[in-house]
Scaffold this active site. Structure first.
Site, PDB file in Angstrom:
ATOM      1  N   PRO A   2       0.825  -1.213   0.000  1.00 15.21           N
ATOM      2  CA  PRO A   2       0.000   0.000   0.000  1.00 15.21           C
ATOM      3  C   PRO A   2       0.859   1.263   0.000  1.00 15.21           C
ATOM      4  CG  PRO A   2      -0.803  -1.593   1.601  1.00 15.21           C
ATOM      5  CD  PRO A   2       0.512  -2.103   1.116  1.00 15.21           C
ATOM      6  N   GLU A   3       0.521   2.194  -0.878  1.00 16.33           N
ATOM      7  CA  GLU A   3       1.220   3.465  -0.949  1.00 16.33           C
ATOM      8  C   GLU A   3       0.284   4.552  -0.442  1.00 16.33           C
ATOM      9  OE1 GLU A   3       3.164   3.861  -4.806  1.00 16.33           O
ATOM     10  OE2 GLU A   3       3.270   1.685  -4.995  1.00 16.33           O
TER      11      GLU A   3
END
Length: 273
Positions: A2-3
């Protein structure tokens, strides 16, 4: 992993379900996910506390549980925080259960178990990486005046440069490829070779790509889910990432693949200079 857009989507979807709720119980199924304090003190410090706010810093979720206390969660590769009715069965790969008032349960799930959780009280822990994050995309701090001197001193490939969380917080492999494609910059270019015009284009592209990712509720290729257990849609709007060998959406040329700093990288050799 996840960014920034994915973590922001988790924050947005989680907050309505858990803000204002009091933690009545915590069960830890995998102790090593708790990095500070001990698992016993982690539970003791949270039970009876009310989650007043769900925030985010870079790729970290920050839950305010007291005026001097934060539950800081780094999802890393496959971690997720999901809120659901206490009557529902545990989701797959559940590792920590937080029982909340009003019949809500918050689960931390993690397939590969690289996620980390910290309960910080009165600044009693220094979290490597968290304390030294650079400015985020879409923030007032990410400017040419900030970025140009740092780029001028760096011989790193520009992709490696912008992936450094000390320089820009929140970018990961997906969005690095995307913003370099949008700005027309080759990912292997040395950072110190970029002109000011190119750096402005890069900053604009970073902001645009992150804004698009947030609008599209994050990117899901396999594991990512938001705070309600839903997948994102941004994977259907990507320019280059995951499209190696396919036609460039700008010029039609076959997209190339390479490694930059050990990270798989997709680019167009005609559109990116």
């Amino acid at each position: 992993m996840p960014e920034m857009p994915e973590v922001e989507q988790v924050r947005k979807t989680l907050a309505p379900h858990i803000e204002g709720k009091t933690i009545t119980g915590v069960k830890i199924m995998l102790d090593r996910l708790i990095k500070h304090p001990t698992p016993e003190k982690f539970i003791e410090g949270l039970v009876g506390k009310t989650i007043s706010h769900v925030g985010r810093k870079g790729k970290y979720l920050v839950l305010e549980t007291a005026p001097n206390q934060q539950l800081i969660v780094h999802l890393r590769m496959t971690g997720a925080l999901i809120a659901q009715s206490s009557e529902q069965p545990a989701p797959a790969y559940a590792k920590i259960r937080f029982d909340l008032t009003d019949g809500v349960t918050m689960w931390f799930t993690d397939i590969r178990t690289f996620g980390t959780l910290y309960l910080v009280t009165d600044h009693d822990a220094y979290i490597e990486g968290y304390e030294t994050l650079g400015p985020e995309p879409l923030s007032a701090g990410l400017t040419l005046a900030y970025l140009a001197p740092l780029a001028a001193k760096s011989r790193k490939p520009i992709k490696t440069f912008i992936l450094d969380q000390h320089i820009i917080a929140g970018l990961g492999n997906i969005y690095a490829d995307e913003c370099l494609a949008l700005s027309g910059i080759l990912p292997t270019r040395q950072a110190n070779t970029l002109t000011q015009v190119e750096l402005v284009a890069l900053i604009d592209a970073i902001n645009a790509v992150i804004a698009q990712g947030i609008k599209n509720r994050g990117t899901t290729f396999r594991d990512y889910k938001d705070g309600e257990g839903n997948k994102g849609d941004n994977q259907n709007h990507l320019l280059v990432y995951g499209r190696g060998g396919e036609p460039c959406k700008k010029c039609g040329a076959k997209l190339c693949t390479t490694k930059v700093g050990g990270r798989g990288t997709v680019y167009c050799e005609h559109c990116q200079k």
